[in-house]
Design a protein around this motif. Structure first.
Motif, short mmCIF file in Angstrom:
data_model
loop_
_atom_site.label_atom_id
_atom_site.label_comp_id
_atom_site.label_asym_id
_atom_site.label_seq_id
_atom_site.Cartn_x
_atom_site.Cartn_y
_atom_site.Cartn_z
N GLU A 262 76.46 -6.98 105.92
CA GLU A 262 77.37 -6.49 104.90
C GLU A 262 77.89 -5.13 105.32
OE1 GLU A 262 75.90 -8.54 100.70
OE2 GLU A 262 75.40 -6.43 101.13
N VAL A 263 79.14 -4.88 105.01
CA VAL A 263 79.76 -3.59 105.31
C VAL A 263 80.18 -2.93 104.01
CG1 VAL A 263 82.08 -4.60 105.62
CG2 VAL A 263 81.50 -2.42 106.73
N ALA A 264 80.01 -1.62 103.92
CA ALA A 264 80.40 -0.87 102.73
C ALA A 264 81.87 -0.49 102.81
CB ALA A 264 79.54 0.37 102.60
N ARG A 265 82.55 -0.58 101.67
CA ARG A 265 83.95 -0.18 101.58
C ARG A 265 84.05 1.08 100.70
NH1 ARG A 265 85.59 -2.80 105.90
NH2 ARG A 265 85.52 -5.08 105.70
N PRO A 266 85.02 1.93 100.95
CA PRO A 266 85.14 3.18 100.18
C PRO A 266 85.72 2.95 98.78
CG PRO A 266 86.91 3.02 101.77
CD PRO A 266 86.02 1.85 102.02
N ILE A 267 85.10 2.04 98.06
CA ILE A 267 85.52 1.74 96.69
C ILE A 267 84.27 1.83 95.82
CG2 ILE A 267 86.53 0.01 95.16
CD1 ILE A 267 87.87 -1.20 97.67
N ARG A 268 84.21 2.80 94.94
CA ARG A 268 83.03 3.02 94.12
C ARG A 268 83.05 2.12 92.90
NH1 ARG A 268 80.15 7.61 94.52
NH2 ARG A 268 80.65 7.27 96.72
N GLU A 269 81.95 1.41 92.70
CA GLU A 269 81.80 0.56 91.53
C GLU A 269 80.55 1.01 90.80
OE1 GLU A 269 81.72 -3.31 93.39
OE2 GLU A 269 83.89 -3.55 93.20
N GLY A 270 80.71 1.86 89.80
CA GLY A 270 79.56 2.45 89.12
C GLY A 270 78.81 3.38 90.08
N LEU A 271 77.54 3.09 90.30
CA LEU A 271 76.74 3.95 91.17
C LEU A 271 76.92 3.62 92.65
CD1 LEU A 271 73.35 3.94 89.19
CD2 LEU A 271 75.07 5.77 89.28
N PHE A 272 77.51 2.47 92.95
CA PHE A 272 77.45 1.97 94.33
C PHE A 272 78.83 1.76 94.92
CE2 PHE A 272 73.80 0.33 91.94
CZ PHE A 272 72.76 0.89 92.67
N ASP A 273 78.90 1.92 96.24
CA ASP A 273 80.11 1.51 96.95
C ASP A 273 80.12 -0.01 97.06
OD1 ASP A 273 80.98 4.10 97.31
OD2 ASP A 273 80.12 4.29 99.32
N ARG A 274 81.29 -0.58 97.05
CA ARG A 274 81.42 -2.02 97.18
C ARG A 274 80.97 -2.44 98.59
NH1 ARG A 274 87.22 -4.55 96.22
NH2 ARG A 274 86.69 -3.84 94.08
N THR A 275 80.24 -3.56 98.66
CA THR A 275 79.89 -4.13 99.96
C THR A 275 80.48 -5.53 100.06
OG1 THR A 275 77.78 -4.99 99.13
CG2 THR A 275 77.75 -2.81 100.17
N GLU A 276 80.81 -5.90 101.30
CA GLU A 276 81.39 -7.20 101.55
C GLU A 276 80.67 -7.87 102.71
OE1 GLU A 276 85.45 -6.46 102.41
OE2 GLU A 276 85.96 -5.80 100.36
N PRO A 277 80.54 -9.19 102.66
CA PRO A 277 79.94 -9.89 103.80
C PRO A 277 80.78 -9.69 105.06
CG PRO A 277 80.12 -11.33 101.89
CD PRO A 277 80.93 -10.11 101.58
N LEU A 278 80.11 -9.63 106.18
CA LEU A 278 80.78 -9.46 107.47
C LEU A 278 80.16 -10.46 108.44
CD1 LEU A 278 82.94 -7.58 108.68
CD2 LEU A 278 81.09 -6.12 109.50
N ALA A 279 80.98 -11.27 109.04
CA ALA A 279 80.48 -12.30 109.94
C ALA A 279 79.94 -11.68 111.22
CB ALA A 279 81.58 -13.30 110.27
N VAL A 280 78.77 -12.16 111.64
CA VAL A 280 78.22 -11.78 112.94
C VAL A 280 78.75 -12.80 113.95
CG1 VAL A 280 76.13 -11.44 114.30
CG2 VAL A 280 76.15 -10.86 111.86
N PRO A 281 79.48 -12.36 114.95
CA PRO A 281 80.10 -13.31 115.88
C PRO A 281 79.09 -14.23 116.55
CG PRO A 281 81.01 -11.11 116.17
CD PRO A 281 79.83 -10.97 115.26
N PRO A 282 79.54 -15.41 116.97
CA PRO A 282 78.63 -16.35 117.64
C PRO A 282 78.20 -15.82 119.00
CG PRO A 282 80.90 -17.12 117.76
CD PRO A 282 80.90 -15.95 116.83
N LEU A 283 77.28 -16.52 119.59
CA LEU A 283 76.75 -16.14 120.90
C LEU A 283 77.89 -16.04 121.91
CD1 LEU A 283 73.86 -15.76 122.14
CD2 LEU A 283 74.09 -18.10 122.97
N ASP A 284 77.81 -15.03 122.76
CA ASP A 284 78.77 -14.89 123.84
C ASP A 284 78.34 -15.77 125.01
OD1 ASP A 284 79.84 -13.54 126.41
OD2 ASP A 284 80.94 -12.51 124.83
N PRO A 285 79.27 -16.47 125.64
CA PRO A 285 78.90 -17.35 126.75
C PRO A 285 78.17 -16.64 127.89
CG PRO A 285 81.15 -17.78 126.06
CD PRO A 285 80.71 -16.55 125.33
N ARG A 286 78.35 -15.33 128.00
CA ARG A 286 77.69 -14.58 129.07
C ARG A 286 76.24 -14.25 128.77
NH1 ARG A 286 81.86 -9.76 129.09
NH2 ARG A 286 81.71 -10.30 126.88
N ASP A 287 75.83 -14.43 127.52
CA ASP A 287 74.48 -14.05 127.13
C ASP A 287 73.44 -15.01 127.72
OD1 ASP A 287 75.05 -11.78 125.66
OD2 ASP A 287 75.49 -12.93 123.85
#
Length: 342
Positions: A262-287
């Motif tokens: 999850e990544v935080a966005r600079p949007i305050r919602e009450g006590l907390f900054d908004r968070t949004e899901p963030l995709a973790v990229p798939p495996l790199d072929p070089r790995d």
């Protein structure tokens, strides 16, 4: 063709032999174990009729003249195996840990350097796909620089044998997987540790089945570890469960397939900054992936090309230094500085 002698034919040797049989151009030409019948049984199980079987490593190396030695012995015997391998001009791939003491670890790494042989350690968690994905995701800066890393390991195996008689059993035999993964995933440079061990009343181990530690990993990063080898119920993955907190978000991994960020966005919602899901990229072929198979393939490639394997002893000793510093802290009750080995 790479000819290999495997020494140590206990239960772990099956993982090595299962992987070795999948690699074209690799032949197991010798099996060594203090128990000759156990070595013979492995030869029959894996249809190694042409392999030399014996109880004396030097004698088998003299007979077979292999290119490399696979070391699957107990940690206390690792230095003798390593020095014998290098004396016979063999490359060496060894089970973790690299050694059972800092002095023996340095002696093995120095002997490999003098012999000009490839020396690597089976630090197989580096070859887990999600460990690779986490490293690339954090390197991308998607959630900023890591600030704290938290790992929990709670498993209750009844091994029997030498592990149940070891001192510092969790730290010395298992925790290095988690320590090395932490160091790799965040690019950490271990600087110090405070650690406490204890033996719960339900433990079936001699000493050191449970531990907690706090490491400084440089650059303002802290790594906390909590683990037990006698914690029944709600078992974690063998890879531990993880939370990595960064400047602008967090990543959690259950040690299996559950990997979320999850990544935080600079949007305050009450006590907390908004968070949004963030995709973790798939495996790199070089790995490089594949557990024992991936590491053995990497080792063979290094021998054939003259390159350095990722889990070379001269680098792995840095993760082992974390283990020995944690043990020293547990024994003395003090925070211990970690030597920058290698």
């Amino acid at each position: 063709m790479m000819n290999v002698v495997l020494v140590g034919c206990g239960a772990m040797s099956k993982h090595w032999l299962d992987a070795a049989r999948q690699i074209d151009g690799l032949a197991i030409v010798g099996l060594v174990d203090l128990d000759a019948e156990r070595a013979k049984a492995r030869a029959r199980e894996y249809e190694l009729a042409g392999a030399i079987v014996g109880t004396n490593l030097d004698a088998v190396l003299d007979q077979t003249k292999p290119d490399a030695v696979f070391d699957v012995v107990v940690p206390a015997a690792r230095r003798d195996v390593a020095l014998a391998a290098f004396a016979h001009h063999c490359h060496l791939l060894t089970e973790k840990p690299l050694a059972d003491s800092p002095e023996n670890a340095r002696a093995i790494v120095e002997a490999a350097r003098r012999a000009k042989r490839v020396h690597a350690v089976v630090q197989n968690r580096r070859y887990v796909a999600n460990v690779r994905r986490i490293r690339r995701f954090l390197d991308s800066g998607a959630i900023g620089a890591p600030t704290s890393i938290h790992a929990e390991f709670f498993v209750a195996p009844h091994f029997g044998g030498f592990r149940e008689e070891m001192r510092h059993v969790l730290l010395l035999d298992m925790a290095i997987h988690t320590f090395d993964a932490a160091r790799y995933m965040v690019g950490g440079a271990p600087a110090s540790v405070y650690c406490q061990e204890w033996e719960p009343v339900n433990s079936w181990y001699r000493q050191g089945s449970s531990a907690t530690a706090i490491f400084e990993l440089g650059g303002g990063k802290l790594f906390t570890y909590a683990g037990s080898w006698c914690a029944d119920g709600f078992r974690t993955s063998w890879e531990s469960t993880w939370r990595i907190v960064a400047e602008h978000g967090s990543l959690v991994w259950d040690g299996e397939e559950g990997l979320r960020a999850e990544v935080a966005r600079p949007i305050r919602e009450g006590l907390f900054d908004r968070t949004e899901p963030l995709a973790v990229p798939p495996l790199d072929p070089r790995d490089r992936i594949g557990g024992h198979l991936g590491i053995i393939q990497d080792f063979v490639r290094a021998v054939e090309t003259g390159s350095e394997p990722e889990t070379r002893g001269a680098d792995n000793i840095k993760s082992l230094a974390m283990v020995f510093a944690a043990i020293e802290s547990a024994e003395t009750g003090r925070r211990v500085a970690i030597a920058q080995e290698g």
